[in-house]
Design a protein around this motif. Structure first.
Motif, PDB file in Angstrom:
ATOM      1  N   PRO A 268       4.551  -3.535  47.916  1.00  0.00           N
ATOM      2  CA  PRO A 268       4.580  -2.124  47.541  1.00  0.00           C
ATOM      3  C   PRO A 268       4.833  -1.131  48.287  1.00  0.00           C
ATOM      4  O   PRO A 268       3.911  -1.010  49.437  1.00  0.00           O
ATOM      5  CB  PRO A 268       3.401  -2.285  46.727  1.00  0.00           C
ATOM      6  CG  PRO A 268       2.868  -3.222  46.190  1.00  0.00           C
ATOM      7  CD  PRO A 268       3.467  -4.237  47.509  1.00  0.00           C
ATOM      8  N   ASP A 269       5.585  -0.253  48.356  1.00  0.00           N
ATOM      9  CA  ASP A 269       5.715   1.072  49.176  1.00  0.00           C
ATOM     10  C   ASP A 269       6.163   0.712  50.377  1.00  0.00           C
ATOM     11  O   ASP A 269       6.164   1.418  51.234  1.00  0.00           O
ATOM     12  CB  ASP A 269       4.536   1.890  49.217  1.00  0.00           C
ATOM     13  CG  ASP A 269       4.147   2.430  47.799  1.00  0.00           C
ATOM     14  OD1 ASP A 269       5.063   2.882  46.934  1.00  0.00           O
ATOM     15  OD2 ASP A 269       3.140   2.419  47.534  1.00  0.00           O
ATOM     16  N   SER A 270       6.559  -0.532  50.842  1.00  0.00           N
ATOM     17  CA  SER A 270       7.035  -0.975  52.162  1.00  0.00           C
ATOM     18  C   SER A 270       8.418  -0.617  52.493  1.00  0.00           C
ATOM     19  O   SER A 270       9.466  -0.657  51.620  1.00  0.00           O
ATOM     20  CB  SER A 270       6.942  -2.596  52.285  1.00  0.00           C
ATOM     21  OG  SER A 270       7.181  -2.976  53.587  1.00  0.00           O
ATOM     22  N   THR A 271       8.630  -0.260  53.623  1.00  0.00           N
ATOM     23  CA  THR A 271       9.915   0.142  54.315  1.00  0.00           C
ATOM     24  C   THR A 271      10.683  -1.263  54.928  1.00  0.00           C
ATOM     25  O   THR A 271      11.673  -1.116  55.134  1.00  0.00           O
ATOM     26  CB  THR A 271      10.162   0.916  55.253  1.00  0.00           C
ATOM     27  OG1 THR A 271       8.845   0.919  56.226  1.00  0.00           O
ATOM     28  CG2 THR A 271       9.507   2.655  54.468  1.00  0.00           C
ATOM     29  N   LYS A 272       9.751  -2.226  55.016  1.00  0.00           N
ATOM     30  CA  LYS A 272      10.243  -3.519  55.610  1.00  0.00           C
ATOM     31  C   LYS A 272      10.848  -4.209  54.495  1.00  0.00           C
ATOM     32  O   LYS A 272      10.317  -4.274  53.629  1.00  0.00           O
ATOM     33  CB  LYS A 272       9.021  -4.313  56.282  1.00  0.00           C
ATOM     34  CG  LYS A 272       8.526  -3.523  57.383  1.00  0.00           C
ATOM     35  CD  LYS A 272       7.220  -4.553  58.100  1.00  0.00           C
ATOM     36  CE  LYS A 272       6.586  -3.710  59.341  1.00  0.00           C
ATOM     37  NZ  LYS A 272       5.356  -4.331  59.754  1.00  0.00           N
TER      38      LYS A 272
END
Length: 394
Positions: free
Chosen positions: A206-210
């Motif tokens: 969740p909310d990860s840029t990876k």
């Protein structure tokens, strides 16, 4: 002169009688040998062969009472065993009335046949009694009574079954008490990977840029040639069946190979269903061909997405790992913390990834693809799930 002729005649007659007597003795010996051959067939319970044998012998010796008795016995036993075989066939097909009719042809002199007959009667009785008990427990009293009436139509009398009917009738008159239905625990099983990988990207958590590939097809057995996604589904379906038997509600993220479901979507499926457990089934691979053993995976306390669930995920992973090792006798590859697993990072319910073994190890790869070993792994998984939920229940 006359005296000499008389002596010669007497001597001739004596030799003739002795010759005839000797010939008769040879025939008796031959007949006795034949009778012994026939007795061997009877002792081996080859009654059909015995009928043919004694019929041929009787045609040559129709004045022999012994042969006639053996022939009659062979015919009776042959017919008796044919009726018994027919009854056993009908029993497999659950044609119980026809079973009773066939068994009526089992002769009273057929001791072994009579014993088998009694066993079959007992088996049929158990079927009807068990059905009636289950129907009665479900309060289907009329149907339970019909089952017992059908059985009683086959037999002369059965006092215990008659008493059972009386008990069911009495039970049917007791008012039904409100029953609080037990809510089944929900287990979501995720057979890892699929036939065609999806290289499109999705967030690691969740909310990860990876980002990671939505899903891959996994590894492949170096010795068996079996793809991991195939093995994962085989074991998962077995696990599903055993969990259903144990009273769980089971949801599968996939039941075929031709799907396109991302790892995030699989975790969200468990979240939406309010699962009590989310278990992903995988198999391992390594460049080191000597590696082997069962591994389970959980997120660490430093995990940026589900660190608050780390302890619970670890507990589940540890219990499953212990029970699988115990049931299968496999080596341990450890309970490992990993923070790059999408199914764990998106899960809001207790989850783990189970690595069944290393398909990159020749020996373990072949073992993983045997029914017997898969069954052991499933036993360990079921035991672990039961233990985890029992220990979690207040």
């Amino acid at each position: 002169m006359k005296r000499k002729q008389s002596i010669s005649v007497i001597l001739f007659l004596f030799l003739f009688v002795m010759s005839v007597a000797g010939c008769g003795s040879d025939k008796r010996e031959e007949l006795n040998r034949k009778l012994e051959e026939g007795e061997v067939l009877l002792s081996q319970e080859k009654y059909d062969e015995a009928v043919i044998f004694f019929e041929g012998l009787f045609n040559a010796h129709q004045d022999s009472i012994s042969i006639m008795e053996k022939l009659d016995y062979s015919r009776v036993m042959s017919a008796s065993r044919q009726h018994l075989d027919e009854a056993l066939r009908l029993l497999e097909e659950e044609h119980y009335q026809e079973v009773y009719e066939a068994l009526s042809g089992v002769s009273s002199i057929d001791e072994k046949g009579q014993l088998e007959k009694d066993k079959i009667f007992s088996e049929i009785r158990s079927v009807y009694v068990d059905r009636a008990e289950k129907l009665s427990d479900a309060r289907l009293f009329k149907t339970a009574m019909k089952e017992l009436d059908e059985y009683l139509a086959f037999v002369t009398t059965d006092f215990e079954v008659e008493e059972m009917k009386t008990d069911i009738l009495a039970k049917s008159m007791i008012p039904l008490e409100p029953v609080v239905e037990e809510v089944k625990k929900i287990i979501v099983i995720n057979p890892g990977h699929q036939a065609v990988q999806d290289k499109e990207k999705e967030p690691l958590g969740p909310d990860s840029t990876k980002l990671k590939n939505r899903v891959s097809s996994g590894t492949r057995g170096v010795a068996s040639g079996v793809y991991e996604y195939v093995l994962n589904l085989q074991v998962s379906l077995k696990l599903r069946d055993e969990l259903v038997k144990a009273g769980y509600e089971v949801i599968m993220t996939r039941t075929t190979h031709e799907v396109s479901i991302s790892n995030r979507e699989r975790a969200e499926m468990a979240n939406e269903k309010g699962a009590d457990l989310f278990i992903s089934i995988h198999a391992n691979g390594s460049e080191n061909r000597n590696k082997k053993g069962i591994m389970t995976i959980y997120p660490s306390k430093e995990n940026p997405y589900v660190s608050h669930l780390s302890d619970e995920f670890l507990k589940l992973s540890t219990v499953l790992h212990e029970e699988m090792i115990k049931a299968s006798g496999a080596e341990s590859a450890g309970v490992q913390a990993m923070d790059n697993m999408v199914t764990l990072n998106w899960s809001k319910v207790p989850a783990t990834i189970v690595e069944l073994g290393y398909m990159s190890n020749n020996e373990e790869d072949l073992l993983l693809n045997t029914e017997e070993y898969q069954d052991k792994l499933v036993v360990g998984l079921v035991n672990g799930i039961n233990r985890y939920l029992d220990e979690k229940t207040p």
